[in-house]
Design a protein around this motif. Structure first.
Motif, short mmCIF file in Angstrom:
data_model
loop_
_atom_site.label_atom_id
_atom_site.label_comp_id
_atom_site.label_asym_id
_atom_site.label_seq_id
_atom_site.Cartn_x
_atom_site.Cartn_y
_atom_site.Cartn_z
N GLN A 66 0.83 -1.19 0.00
CA GLN A 66 0.00 0.00 0.00
C GLN A 66 0.87 1.25 0.00
O GLN A 66 2.02 1.22 0.36
CB GLN A 66 -0.87 0.02 1.25
CG GLN A 66 -2.02 -0.95 1.19
CD GLN A 66 -2.87 -0.84 2.43
OE1 GLN A 66 -2.36 -0.73 3.54
NE2 GLN A 66 -4.17 -0.86 2.25
N THR A 67 0.24 2.33 -0.37
CA THR A 67 0.85 3.63 -0.14
C THR A 67 0.48 3.99 1.30
O THR A 67 -0.68 3.97 1.67
CB THR A 67 0.28 4.66 -1.12
OG1 THR A 67 0.51 4.18 -2.43
CG2 THR A 67 0.96 5.99 -0.93
N VAL A 68 1.50 4.25 2.09
CA VAL A 68 1.26 4.48 3.52
C VAL A 68 1.84 5.82 3.93
O VAL A 68 2.96 6.16 3.54
CB VAL A 68 1.91 3.36 4.36
CG1 VAL A 68 1.75 3.64 5.85
CG2 VAL A 68 1.34 2.01 4.01
N LEU A 69 1.08 6.57 4.69
CA LEU A 69 1.59 7.82 5.25
C LEU A 69 1.68 7.67 6.77
O LEU A 69 0.67 7.44 7.44
CB LEU A 69 0.67 8.99 4.90
CG LEU A 69 1.15 10.35 5.43
CD1 LEU A 69 2.36 10.83 4.64
CD2 LEU A 69 0.05 11.38 5.40
N LEU A 70 2.91 7.75 7.27
CA LEU A 70 3.10 7.74 8.72
C LEU A 70 3.16 9.21 9.13
O LEU A 70 4.12 9.91 8.76
CB LEU A 70 4.39 7.02 9.08
CG LEU A 70 4.55 5.58 8.57
CD1 LEU A 70 5.96 5.06 8.81
CD2 LEU A 70 3.52 4.67 9.22
N GLU A 71 2.15 9.70 9.84
CA GLU A 71 2.12 11.15 10.11
C GLU A 71 2.15 11.48 11.59
O GLU A 71 1.88 10.63 12.44
CB GLU A 71 0.90 11.80 9.44
CG GLU A 71 -0.42 11.33 10.00
CD GLU A 71 -1.59 12.15 9.48
OE1 GLU A 71 -1.46 12.87 8.49
OE2 GLU A 71 -2.67 12.06 10.11
N ALA B 19 0.27 13.77 0.60
CA ALA B 19 0.00 12.35 0.40
C ALA B 19 -1.11 12.18 -0.61
O ALA B 19 -2.05 12.98 -0.64
CB ALA B 19 -0.39 11.70 1.72
N PRO B 20 -1.04 11.16 -1.47
CA PRO B 20 -2.15 10.91 -2.39
C PRO B 20 -3.41 10.52 -1.62
O PRO B 20 -3.34 10.08 -0.47
CB PRO B 20 -1.63 9.74 -3.24
CG PRO B 20 -0.47 9.17 -2.52
CD PRO B 20 0.06 10.22 -1.61
N PHE B 21 -4.55 10.70 -2.26
CA PHE B 21 -5.83 10.51 -1.57
C PHE B 21 -6.00 9.07 -1.08
O PHE B 21 -6.67 8.80 -0.10
CB PHE B 21 -6.99 10.88 -2.50
CG PHE B 21 -7.30 9.84 -3.53
CD1 PHE B 21 -6.54 9.74 -4.68
CD2 PHE B 21 -8.33 8.92 -3.33
CE1 PHE B 21 -6.81 8.77 -5.63
CE2 PHE B 21 -8.61 7.95 -4.27
CZ PHE B 21 -7.84 7.87 -5.43
N ASP B 22 -5.36 8.13 -1.76
CA ASP B 22 -5.60 6.72 -1.41
C ASP B 22 -4.58 6.18 -0.41
O ASP B 22 -4.57 4.98 -0.11
CB ASP B 22 -5.61 5.86 -2.67
CG ASP B 22 -4.30 5.93 -3.44
OD1 ASP B 22 -3.49 6.84 -3.16
OD2 ASP B 22 -4.08 5.08 -4.32
N ALA B 23 -3.71 7.04 0.11
CA ALA B 23 -2.70 6.56 1.06
C ALA B 23 -3.37 6.11 2.35
O ALA B 23 -4.33 6.73 2.82
CB ALA B 23 -1.70 7.66 1.35
N LYS B 24 -2.87 5.02 2.91
CA LYS B 24 -3.35 4.60 4.23
C LYS B 24 -2.61 5.45 5.25
O LYS B 24 -1.37 5.47 5.29
CB LYS B 24 -3.05 3.12 4.46
CG LYS B 24 -3.51 2.63 5.83
CD LYS B 24 -3.27 1.14 5.97
CE LYS B 24 -3.53 0.66 7.40
NZ LYS B 24 -4.87 0.96 7.91
N VAL B 25 -3.37 6.17 6.05
CA VAL B 25 -2.76 7.12 6.99
C VAL B 25 -2.67 6.49 8.38
O VAL B 25 -3.66 5.99 8.91
CB VAL B 25 -3.56 8.44 7.04
CG1 VAL B 25 -2.92 9.39 8.06
CG2 VAL B 25 -3.61 9.08 5.66
#
Lengths: 425, 470
Positions: free
Chosen positions: B30-35, B68-74
């Motif tokens: 997945q595309t993942v955003l660790l924020e 982050a792209p809209f579909d990233a798992k945040v």
């Protein structure tokens, strides 16, 4: 005094050998003439044909002649031609002769492993097949009629196996296929070599041997295709490998724990593209079932049928764990004499006891599956017209330990009869 | 890496051990955003509140604010620390035995003995060590090739981060050898290589002459010289291939120097046979005494797991202790810390080793680099591993706190962009922390439940008594 003892010792030996002769004569007919291969129509309450369609025939009859099966069917549908003696076995079951992928007792137990080299490409078990030895006589009482005789697992490559019947008067009469397999043990015993060897060395060494064999095979293949003008020099050691790389017979592997099972798949199957029978799938090898399934390989479980996982403190039925991950090409072996050959059906019993709930599949695992995996299904492993008349007459399901195998036939000849001599299976 | 394969291996690892918490929620990376986490990128200043974007198995962006792209798992990392996966620079764990009996085996490869089912790998994952340099042990002369693996996968293929990374050698004598014999074995191995390559060249040249139907009577010296360029890679025998690469300076090498007196021999040997520019020295605990020679050499070093060298004065019996990493650090050498896996104390954790370095006065920056970026560089993987930078492999940890703090645990682990560890699912670890009345029950667990196994001798515990059957 000493003379008396000596005489007495000689006398005892004489007595003993005399008794052995009597026993041998008192067992079953051994001659290969027509009288020993009668035309028979055998009626039984149930016939498990173990054919492709899993046909079970109730109140069936099986016709055999000249050592082959002529017909199998319901008593109401099969006409018994003239000249066939009818034997009515009432409430008994007819089963294909059982097949074991991992056997050492059809040969001489003194010639298991040559200990000089780690890989022994020039050795063949067909040289040590020992007809009518005591272990084979016993094994017939368990309804076992075909086995793969392989060398021990003391070396990484210990020689070529032989698929053989368990009954016959000579090696020629018994042997189904020689070579029947190439025996390999990637680890699990060969590390006890005179200087200790680890898996890095063993796997490298084994791979080198197989690469040499493959080079030889590729050379001859190229010659036969006309790609090169001169034939390679004939080599009696590597010539046996030609049929192996052509897929005429499998490698049978003494697999073991996880890492060893894994290298069997990655090296022998993936790298060399060989037809592999993992006929010693014990310990935690079931954890690799997904790799077996992806490659449509056979997994043959034994001699251990359960694994105690000390890490997680769980008891695991090896066959059950394979089965629940979707492995259908699942069989059972004994590694006789580790487990006596006649106890092959008990091995299946215990596999069921440890959670393999498909009891029909378990019977398949000691008949059709091992025969398929060894490439001898055209002759044995199921009861179909045209196949060898190898079968057992059982009082019930063979994996029910209360059942008795009353008679065993091999090539249409009666090889064991509980009424002639009962062996304590 | 094939993401589907990694996923499969991740799920299989779950089956390998019902107790370990390894799961992956989606088949594709997945595309993942660790924020909102504190980012310690190692190669630069920490960011107090920032984000890391993971895409296609790589780190896509690191910064205080990341689009982050809209579909990233945040994933909200409020109060957590985002840190690169730690790297074990050198260990024989994961193999069946450290070394083979023969001492000169440059053709061997750890690939043939890596056992993915070992608890060692599961523990490494739990401890945040996401890259492991599996190498033969030190009891050898010229051993085989090494490999960098991640501790997740069904087979070595699935676990491989980088194959055939280096050659392992030792100038310290193998058991039963003395130093003269050890050196003689080096000379003999390289002489034999030269001779066999010369013979090969001669044969190639003669073959060429024969093919061209020319006169074959040329002096051997000439044939050996002219035949050199005719040798193609496929002509080189398997047993010589790695050693040849080493002698041509094309193969990284890890050379064990167990004692100070071995350092000059290591440098001399490496220079003589042409592999010095690719050398990493693996040091014993007293080897620091050759610090001047090591400093002159300027090659990176891997330190012994035992960080303190203790020696008694021969006359007074007074004990003197030296904290080895400080000596190395003061000399300006890049170093990597090893885990001491057999230890039941903190030495078996990389973070603990690094924390002790800080205690003894080494800068926090260097201590962190010694378990991340420096080992990555030593392994030739500085462009892929060891720090949080755009373009690197997404081997990322989410920690509950500072990496050097004793109460910190790994909460999430990503290998090449795939979530392969989640503390919440780690049954063994959760049992460790569970209250006695908890269903999981810690120490009083009945035998029917999985229990934590002792950490010592894991490599042997995997293996039951050799079989007696054939």
């Amino acid at each position: 005094m000493s003379a008396f003892v000596r005489r007495s010792w000689v006398a005892r030996m004489l007595m003993a050998s005399l008794m052995l002769t009597v026993v041998a004569q008192g067992s079953v007919p051994a001659d290969g003439d027509a009288a020993a291969r009668p035309k028979l129509a055998i009626k039984a309450a149930k016939i498990l044909t173990m054919d492709d369609d899993d046909t079970v025939i109730n109140n069936g009859v099986m016709l055999i002649a000249d050592g082959k099966i002529v017909a199998v069917g319901k008593q109401s549908k099969v006409d018994i031609p003239a000249g066939f003696d009818v034997i009515d076995h009432g409430d008994d079951w007819i089963l294909p002769g059982l097949v074991d992928c991992h056997n050492h007792i059809a040969g001489s137990l003194f010639d298991l492993n040559d200990g000089v080299y780690l890989t022994n490409p020039g050795l063949r078990t067909v040289d040590v097949v020992t007809p009518r030895n005591e272990n084979l006589e016993n094994c017939l009482s368990g309804g076992v009629t075909s086995v793969l005789l392989i060398p021990g697992s003391g070396n990484n490559m210990s020689g070529f196996g032989t698929t053989t019947k368990t009954f016959g008067n000579s090696t020629e009469e018994m042997v189904i296929k020689a070579p029947g397999s190439l025996k390999i043990a990637q680890a699990g015993n060969p590390e006890r070599y005179w200087y200790r060897v680890g898996r890095r060395f063993m796997n490298w060494n084994l791979r080198q041997t197989l690469e040499k064999a493959k080079l030889y095979h590729d050379g001859w293949t190229a010659y036969q295709k006309g790609e090169i003008a001169e034939p390679p020099t004939f080599d009696i050691v590597w010539s046996d490998f030609r049929d192996l790389f052509d897929g005429q017979f499998p490698v049978s592997v003494h697999t073991q724990i996880y890492q060893v099972y894994m290298t069997t798949i990655t090296m022998l199957r993936d790298h060399f593209g060989l037809d592999v029978v993992t006929d010693h799938s014990t310990f935690d090898s079931y954890k690799l079932a997904s790799l077996i399934k992806e490659r449509d390989m056979y997994a043959i479980v034994g001699p251990r049928v359960f694994h105690f996982d000390s890490r997680d403190r769980t008891i695991n039925g090896c066959a059950a764990r394979f089965a629940e991950q979707g492995i259908e090409r699942l069989g059972i072996n004994t590694d006789a004499p580790v487990i006596p050959q006649e106890d092959l059906s008990y091995q299946a019993t215990m596999a069921c006891w440890y959670g393999w709930n498909d009891h029909y599949a378990a019977i398949k695992g000691i008949t059709r599956i091992p025969a398929e995996s060894l490439g001898i299904i055209d002759r044995v492993g199921s009861l179909e017209a045209g196949k060898d008349a190898d079968f057992g007459l059982w009082t019930g399901s063979p994996i029910d330990p209360r059942s008795v195998c009353k008679k065993t036939f091999v090539d249409g000849r009666i090889a064991y009869d509980v009424e002639v001599k009962r062996r304590t299976r | 890496m094939n993401q589907r394969r990694l996923h499969r291996s991740a799920t299989m690892a779950l089956m390998l051990s019902a107790a370990i918490a390894v799961f992956v929620s989606a088949a594709q990376a997945q595309t993942v955003l660790l924020e909102n986490g504190k980012i310690i990128p190692v190669n630069g200043e920490p960011i107090e509140k920032g984000s890391v974007l993971i895409k296609n198995g790589r780190i896509e962006a690191v910064g205080a604010s990341v689009d982050a792209p809209f579909d990233a798992k945040v994933i909200d990392c409020e109060g957590k620390v985002i840190f690169p996966g730690m790297i074990d620079a050198h260990t024989w764990r994961g193999l069946d035995v450290p070394n083979e009996s023969p001492g000169v085996t440059p053709f061997l490869n750890v690939y043939d003995a890596i056992d993915p089912s070992q608890l060692f790998f599961e523990d490494s994952l739990r401890d945040g060590v996401l890259s492991i340099h599996v190498s033969p042990g030190n009891n050898t002369i010229i051993d085989g090739l090494t490999r960098v693996v991640h501790p997740i996968g069904l087979t070595p293929e699935q676990m491989t981060t980088a194959p055939d990374v280096a050659m392992k050698l030792s100038v310290t004598p193998k058991t039963g050898y003395d130093r003269m014999r050890q050196m003689a074995e080096f000379r003999e191995a390289f002489r034999k290589l030269d001779e066999e390559m010369a013979q090969l060249a001669e044969k190639k040249y003669e073959d060429k002459l024969r093919e061209d139907e020319k006169d074959l009577t040329v002096p051997p010296e000439e044939a050996r010289e002219k035949g050199k360029e005719l040798i193609e890679p496929k002509d080189i025998p398997d047993k010589n291939r790695n050693l040849l690469m080493l002698s041509q300076g094309k193969l990284r090498n890890f050379v064990y120097c167990g004692a100070a007196m071995d350092v000059p021999a290591a440098i001399r040997t490496a220079k003589q046979y042409g592999f010095f520019d690719q050398s990493v020295f693996v040091l014993g605990s007293e080897t620091f005494k050759a610090i001047d020679a090591l400093k002159d050499a300027g090659r990176p070093v891997v330190l012994d797991g035992n960080l303190v060298h203790t020696e008694a004065d021969a006359l007074t019996g007074e004990e003197e202790e030296t904290f080895v990493p400080k000596v190395i650090d003061d000399a300006g050498l890049k170093f990597a810390l090893q885990r001491q896996w057999g230890s039941t104390l903190g030495e078996r954790y990389l973070w603990y080793q690094a924390a002790r370095c800080v205690r003894e006065g080494i800068s926090r920056d260097h201590a962190l680099k010694s378990i991340t970026l420096w080992p990555a560089e030593m392994l030739g993987l500085g462009d892929r591993l060891g720090s949080l930078e755009k373009g690197k492999d997404a081997n990322v940890l989410v920690l509950s706190g500072d990496p050097l703090k004793m109460t910190t645990w790994v909460e999430l682990g990503f290998v090449q962009g795939e979530k392969v560890y989640d503390k919440a699912e780690d049954i063994r670890l959760n049992r460790l922390f569970a209250a006695p009345e908890d269903e999981l029950g810690p120490s009083t667990a009945p035998v029917s439940q999985p229990v934590e196994e002792g950490h010592t001798e894991v490599h042997q515990g995997e293996y039951e008594e050799p079989e007696t059957d054939q």
